[in-house]
Structures are given as C-alpha cells and as structure tokens.
Scaffold this active site. Structure first.
Site, short mmCIF file in Angstrom:
data_model
loop_
_atom_site.label_atom_id
_atom_site.label_comp_id
_atom_site.label_asym_id
_atom_site.label_seq_id
_atom_site.Cartn_x
_atom_site.Cartn_y
_atom_site.Cartn_z
CB SER A 61 44.90 41.08 43.54
OG SER A 61 46.16 41.11 42.88
CG ASP A 84 44.85 36.53 36.90
OD1 ASP A 84 45.63 37.39 36.44
OD2 ASP A 84 44.38 36.58 38.04
CG HIS A 108 44.33 40.22 38.17
ND1 HIS A 108 44.65 39.13 38.93
CD2 HIS A 108 44.60 41.31 38.92
CE1 HIS A 108 45.10 39.53 40.10
NE2 HIS A 108 45.06 40.85 40.13
#
Length: 225
Positions: free
Chosen positions: A65, A119, A152
C-alpha cells in the site's frame, strides 16, 4: 513510518509516510511529506551500505500500500551508483507523479508489482496506470501481476510470486553476506539497541549485568528463545 496528521483520516494522526487527501488521481498529485520520507529511506539504506558494507545491489525496496508507493517513488530516483537489486510493490501505485523523475540508468530496474483485482481502496486501474506511466518514461522491466478476487490484502499465490522474484534478483552470493558483530564485542548501548530491535524487551526486565544482555542476544541469534 512517522506518526502525522492525515487528511483522509479526518486530520487525526496515524502512522503515515505522507498525507493522503483522497484515493482519486487528483488527490494523488501532492502527497505532502513524501520527499522527506524518501530521504528517510535513503538514509536507512546509506547506513546499511556504509556501516554493514551491504552493497546497494543486494538491497530491495518492498512495501504494501503506502509503503509500496514510497518504494516505487524512491527506488527509481536513486543515483546510478545506488542501483538496487529490484523493487517489490504490493497493492500500491506511483504517488506524486509531478514530483517524480526516473533516473536514466535505472530504466531496466526489475520491478514486481502485485495487485488484487478486487482491491476497493487502491483500485486496479491505479496499478495499471502506474505501469503505463513508468513504461512511457522508459522503464523496461516492470511486471504487473494481478490476483482474481483479492481485495486490499495479500494471499499465498502472491507471496509465492514474490519469493520467486526475490530468488531471481538476489541469487546466492556469500561474498555479500553481512557479518554481525559478536554480542560479546558489543557495548551495553549496542546490546540494549539489539534487544529493542529484536523485540526482547520483556525478557530483559531486571537485567543489570552486561553478561546477561550478551547471553540474551546470543540466545536469540542461535534460535534458543
């Protein structure tokens, strides 16, 4: 990552490499604080290189991320002599494109970009655009792998691909092995830092003698804890 106010978190402080004002492309233009974080990462690598004699070409920047975004932003902007073995980018994107320049000598730097197709936070199109932008800038070794149904997060298939990639870009080379300082040769300050770094603080409670710290660190290294 430092703790700092994040706009998307209602202005409340949280661990963050840079400010996030939103998840759309326009919000990705500024990323206040990213240059300072880039310099922090560069300083960590410099110390590893100078103090532990680890060559830059045996280092990999890898992150998930925001950490992956910072790794991408940093790794392609290093000096030619700081060329890394490669980059592993997970569920991330190229941040602050207006502040980004790709070092010519790093255009063939190996990159593995892994991204979940489901995601909802960093959507797949951001990964695809990052690959497209960097390819247009001259990157020639940028691999994007996607994972069906993955949000995610990470999964075992992705971790397997990362392991394969790392084995490819970091083949065994005993000449680059880092030799750790023997605990018996460390100062009390160094021993305490090693204890903290290894998360052994609870086992060091009540210790007074240097010999106790030496034994604790050595036992940890030998896998006896």
């Amino acid at each position: 990552a430092p703790t700092q106010p994040v706009t998307m978190n209602g202005g409340m402080s949280m661990p963050s490499w840079y400010d996030i004002t939103g998840l759309d492309e326009r919000s990705n233009e500024n990323c206040e604080g990213i240059e300072q974080s880039r310099d922090t990462v560069k300083e960590i690598m410099r110390k590893e290189h100078e103090e532990k004699k680890l060559p830059y070409n045996r280092m990999v920047l890898m992150g998930f991320s925001q950490g992956g975004a910072l790794s991408l932003f940093t790794g392609f902007q290093l000096e030619p002599e700081q060329r890394l073995a490669g980059l592993v980018i997970m569920s991330a994107y190229l941040p602050a494109q207006a502040k980004f320049t790709l070092t010519d000598e790093l255009k063939d730097l190996p990159v593995l970009h892994c991204h979940g197709e489901a995601d909802p936070m960093v959507q797949l199109f951001m990964a695809q655009k990052s690959q497209s932008v960097l390819t247009e800038m001259g990157a020639t070794n940028y691999q994007l792998k996607t994972y069906k149904g993955l949000p995610h997060s990470v999964n075992m298939d992705e971790l397997g691909d990362v392991a394969t990639f790392l084995n490819e870009i970091l083949p065994k080379d005993d000449t680059c092995r880092v030799t750790l300082k023997a605990p018996s040769e460390m100062s009390v300050k160094e021993l305490k830092a090693a204890v903290k770094s290894a998360g052994l603080g609870s086992k060091a409670v009540g210790m007074m003698e240097k010999s106790e710290f030496v034994k604790l660190v050595q036992d940890h290294r030998d896998g006896n804890l």
